[in-house]
Design a protein around this motif. Structure first.
Motif, PDB file in Angstrom:
ATOM      1  N   UNK A 557      49.063  56.724  73.867  1.00 46.10           N
ATOM      2  CA  UNK A 557      50.639  56.614  74.033  1.00 46.10           C
ATOM      3  C   UNK A 557      51.062  55.810  72.664  1.00 46.10           C
ATOM      4  N   UNK A 558      49.992  55.382  72.052  1.00 44.27           N
ATOM      5  CA  UNK A 558      50.383  54.851  70.605  1.00 44.27           C
ATOM      6  C   UNK A 558      51.240  55.704  69.590  1.00 44.27           C
ATOM      7  N   UNK A 559      52.260  54.890  69.127  1.00 42.48           N
ATOM      8  CA  UNK A 559      53.277  55.808  68.440  1.00 42.48           C
ATOM      9  C   UNK A 559      53.165  55.455  67.239  1.00 42.48           C
ATOM     10  N   UNK A 560      52.334  54.318  66.789  1.00 42.48           N
ATOM     11  CA  UNK A 560      52.353  53.921  65.211  1.00 42.48           C
ATOM     12  C   UNK A 560      52.382  52.649  65.001  1.00 42.48           C
ATOM     13  N   UNK A 561      51.890  52.115  63.888  1.00 46.77           N
ATOM     14  CA  UNK A 561      51.800  50.699  63.603  1.00 46.77           C
ATOM     15  C   UNK A 561      53.368  50.176  63.504  1.00 46.77           C
TER      16      UNK A 561
END
Length: 587
Positions: A557-561
């Motif tokens: 689910x990580x969308x970006x830093x």
């Protein structure tokens, strides 16, 4: 003294001084029983017996003692005045058809109510029948396309909704073959994802460049014979190929939008060249403004600097023009098209249009003939509901933005296509997905944002105490290193390090910490926008400095830093954002 003031002076309702003359079929002013009558144009009352003249009007009034008086008005004769008497009082003076005395109002009110109810019923029946027939006529104008599960079955007036507006480059229609590419199958040339908020306080129109390089997913289409066919996807192609190419339908474009943005379109509305011409003509032209004079040989647009009004062929030339704006690229044309759409919105909802029945009918005809929509909104009554919900949004809170992009490195120095900006685009997509306005619609929201900014500023000092090891557990390759750089350089978490890949992939991002690290966990969750469910009490690990540290595992689910994993409270700033109430000059 005029008739109106004379009537008021004698305590007579002026409306009662106008009577119908059956000989002339006109209403006439009766100042008194002996005064001359002056013809005044008025509606002719039909003879219920079928004759061409007016039927005598029977008068029937109650007196104060409950008896009735009747009379007929023939040839302009005035019936005898009401002779309501009370014991011990003088006869009342003539009061006309209506009487101001309370004792008279009751009977008269019943008669007026009965007439009104009957007349209203006839009007409703007449208008209802005509309205129904016209509604069916308009529905015959609308073209629908079955895109299966890509669109919702119906429209809800209680929820936020996303409508994908697709402008095709199909050259069908009178005079359109001369624009070049006469055999175009109709690609997705202009694309706007319109999001309307649940509370109808705001809306966002997100333009998606046609030259954006994307992955078009496999697409299930419904064939004319009702059978289903899966169109294979394509990798690293222009967005406009999501429609038309290989037989793709608007449902394929809707699925591509979801693939690129993470936002699910609920419905689509597709228009072609003819739509621009007919809609602008129906409203009597659209006001535009040019920063400099234009004489474009490709689009055939020729306009002076300053304000102008365009419609029909000239309006189409305006939205097709590319080489006369900015760097002569599609991104600059998008800005001009957004300005044009804002002006068209203002014109369609202006008093000049809404109070002009002829324009409204022309607009209804033009709009329904110009549109191709999904079956979920294929009825004119549903399209009306959509339009009414959109009309609730103030123009000042309708934002026009474009997907943040970068030049495609694969093009070398020619810059023919663009790619999604991996840092700037995700916050824009998240704001739309989470129904966050790009305009400040409420003062209390602004106060909350200011308070949040103050908290973030105060927390930077505490960030230096946070110790965390970052692992990639299913996020995009390179996410752990990107997050490490963001933590150290942007938010001050200097005691962080990259721990490589996690032993197993996770669907959701987690932050594991020991009991004595709870304050650090809360601080990091606050900085990263992690939800409470992401916090996982457990044990600490030892970092390269030999000190206890938390473990941040980036899931799928990580969308970006730097991109929050919880619903954003504030929309990001977007270069070139405009609102529908702004008047700008193209240049």
């Amino acid at each position: 003294m005029d008739a109106q003031s004379r009537g008021r002076a004698e305590n007579i309702d002026p409306a009662d001084q106008w009577v119908l003359n059956p000989n002339t079929g006109e209403y006439e002013l009766r100042l008194s029983t002996s005064a001359a009558q002056s013809p005044v144009p008025g509606p002719r009352r039909p003879d219920p017996r079928g004759g061409s003249g007016s039927a005598p009007r029977r008068r029937e009034d109650r007196t104060t003692d409950g008896t009735r008086e009747t009379g007929r008005t023939r040839g302009g004769e005035v019936p005898p005045p009401r002779s309501a008497r009370r014991r011990g009082t003088e006869p009342e003076q003539p009061q006309g058809r209506r009487n101001r005395r309370p004792v008279k109002k009751k009977g008269k009110a019943k008669k007026i109510l009965a007439w009104t109810a009957g007349g209203t019923a006839l009007v409703v029946i007449a208008v209802g029948t005509a309205g129904y027939l016209y509604l069916k006529h308009l529905e015959g104008n609308v073209t629908t396309t079955d895109v299966g599960s890509a669109a919702k079955d119906g429209f809800s007036k209680d929820d936020a909704f996303n409508i994908l507006i697709i402008g095709t480059d199909k050259r069908t229609g009178k005079g359109n073959a001369g624009y070049g590419d006469a055999n175009s199958i109709g690609h997705a040339d202009t694309n706007i994802l319109l999001h309307v908020s649940k509370d109808r306080t705001n809306a966002t129109a997100l333009s998606i460049p046609r030259d954006l390089v994307v992955d078009v997913p496999d697409c299930q289409t419904i064939q004319p014979d009702g059978s289903e066919k899966v169109i294979p996807g394509s990798r690293q192609v222009r967005f406009n190929e999501s429609l038309g190419q290989e037989g793709r339908d608007p449902g394929c474009t809707m699925r591509t939008v979801k693939e690129v943005t993470g936002i699910t379109p609920d419905h689509f509305v597709m228009v072609d060249f003819n739509a621009v011409k007919t809609l602008t003509t129906a409203v009597g032209g659209v006001n535009v403004c040019l920063a400099h004079a234009v004489n474009d040989k490709d689009s055939h647009l020729k306009l002076p600097a300053g304000p102008s009004k365009v419609e029909g062929e000239q309006a189409l030339a305006f939205v097709r023009t590319r080489h006369s704006w900015g760097n002569a690229g599609d991104l600059d044309r998008i800005k001009v098209q957004q300005q044009f759409m804002a002006s068209l919105m203002r014109k369609m909802t202006s008093g000049d249009t809404l109070t002009n029945p002829s324009k409204l009918l022309d607009l209804a005809e033009a709009a329904t003939k110009a549109l191709t929509v999904d079956k979920g909104i294929g009825k004119v009554s549903t399209l009306k509901d959509v339009a009414l919900e959109m009309k609730k949004v103030p123009p000042k809170n309708i934002s026009f933005v474009t997907v943040p992009v970068l030049d495609n490195p694969a093009d070398g120095r020619f810059h023919k296509t663009v790619i999604v900006n991996p840092n700037a685009a995700p916050p824009v997509f998240d704001a739309i997905e989470n129904d966050v306005s790009f305009t400040d619609v409420k003062k209390k929201e602004k106060a909350a944002k200011d308070a949040q900014a103050a908290r973030l500023k105060g927390s930077r000092s505490a960030a230096s105490d946070v110790r965390v090891r970052v692992m990639n557990g299913g996020a995009q390759a390179g996410s752990a290193q990107d997050t490490l750089q963001w933590l150290q350089n942007d938010v001050g978490v200097t005691k962080s390090e990259n721990a490589g890949n996690a032993p197993a992939e996770l669907a959701k991002t987690t932050l594991e910490y020991a009991p004595d690290q709870a304050s650090q966990a809360r601080e990091l969750a606050h900085l990263m926008g992690l939800s409470g469910s992401a916090l996982k009490p457990g044990k600490s690990v030892t970092n390269t400095q030999g000190l206890p540290a938390m473990t941040l595992t980036l899931g799928k689910d990580f969308k970006g830093a730097g991109v929050s994993l919880t619903a954003p409270k504030k929309a990001p700033k977007v270069d070139g954002r405009t609102t529908a109430n702004e008047v700008k000059c193209a240049g």
